[in-house]
Motif scaffolding. Sequence first.
Motif, PDB file in Angstrom:
ATOM      1  N   SER A  10       0.861  -1.184   0.000  1.00  0.00           N
ATOM      2  CA  SER A  10       0.000   0.000   0.000  1.00  0.00           C
ATOM      3  C   SER A  10       0.902   1.240   0.000  1.00  0.00           C
ATOM      4  O   SER A  10       2.069   1.160   0.396  1.00  0.00           O
ATOM      5  CB  SER A  10      -0.917   0.004   1.224  1.00  0.00           C
ATOM      6  N   PRO A  11       0.380   2.385  -0.426  1.00  0.00           N
ATOM      7  CA  PRO A  11       1.210   3.601  -0.465  1.00  0.00           C
ATOM      8  C   PRO A  11       1.814   3.975   0.895  1.00  0.00           C
ATOM      9  O   PRO A  11       2.909   4.517   0.947  1.00  0.00           O
ATOM     10  CB  PRO A  11       0.251   4.679  -0.945  1.00  0.00           C
ATOM     11  N   ASP A  12       1.126   3.652   1.985  1.00  0.00           N
ATOM     12  CA  ASP A  12       1.649   3.963   3.318  1.00  0.00           C
ATOM     13  C   ASP A  12       2.503   2.829   3.897  1.00  0.00           C
ATOM     14  O   ASP A  12       2.969   2.913   5.029  1.00  0.00           O
ATOM     15  CB  ASP A  12       0.515   4.320   4.278  1.00  0.00           C
ATOM     16  N   SER A  13       2.704   1.764   3.134  1.00  0.00           N
ATOM     17  CA  SER A  13       3.504   0.594   3.517  1.00  0.00           C
ATOM     18  C   SER A  13       2.973  -0.142   4.741  1.00  0.00           C
ATOM     19  O   SER A  13       3.690  -0.910   5.374  1.00  0.00           O
ATOM     20  CB  SER A  13       4.969   0.990   3.767  1.00  0.00           C
ATOM     21  N   LYS A  14       1.703   0.040   5.061  1.00  0.00           N
ATOM     22  CA  LYS A  14       1.113  -0.628   6.222  1.00  0.00           C
ATOM     23  C   LYS A  14       0.345  -1.896   5.851  1.00  0.00           C
ATOM     24  O   LYS A  14      -0.001  -2.682   6.717  1.00  0.00           O
ATOM     25  CB  LYS A  14       0.191   0.341   6.968  1.00  0.00           C
ATOM     26  N   GLY A  59      -4.380   4.775  -2.614  1.00  0.00           N
ATOM     27  CA  GLY A  59      -4.662   3.668  -1.720  1.00  0.00           C
ATOM     28  C   GLY A  59      -6.038   3.055  -1.849  1.00  0.00           C
ATOM     29  O   GLY A  59      -6.396   2.152  -1.103  1.00  0.00           O
TER      30      GLY A  59
END
Length: 166
Positions: A10-14, A59
């Motif tokens: 995901s764009p937030d790396s979560k 996202g």
Amino acid sequence: NFLESAGAWSPDSKKFAFSIFSKGRNKLLVIDIANGRTILNTGMESVEQFGNLTWSPNGKDIAFSGMVEGQSDIFSYNLDTKKVTQITNDEYSDYAPSYSPDGKKLVFPSDRAAVQSGNFAAVNPINLSIYDLETKTLSNVPVFVGANNLNAQFSANSQNIYFLSN
């Protein structure tokens, strides 16, 4: 499908999304990286086989290449609406999409330039195509005639494309 598709962050790396094989069909699995819990485990409607996932910069969407009745096209799954959208729908083999960082375009390898010309020896067997998500238009990228051009990625400013070629 680990040989074809390693998955997408995901764009937030979560979160991490990847394709799994369950009961004869592919499913989309999304996990929360912090705790390992499954956030989503779902099929892609009529898309029986899929891989090469790419997460949109906002996202909200995951684009992928999928097969329906033996035809390889580009699709997108919206995480909010839980709907699958078919982006390409033609006789060409389209696969391994990648979003531009601004979220406005997808680039992917395709055989459309070779098939459209009718002369496989004179043009790229596998060329690159760009799909504009706003205008819903598709264009071919004429590079390295006669080569296979694969694994395309946009530059950070969405103005250039990096790819592998033979």
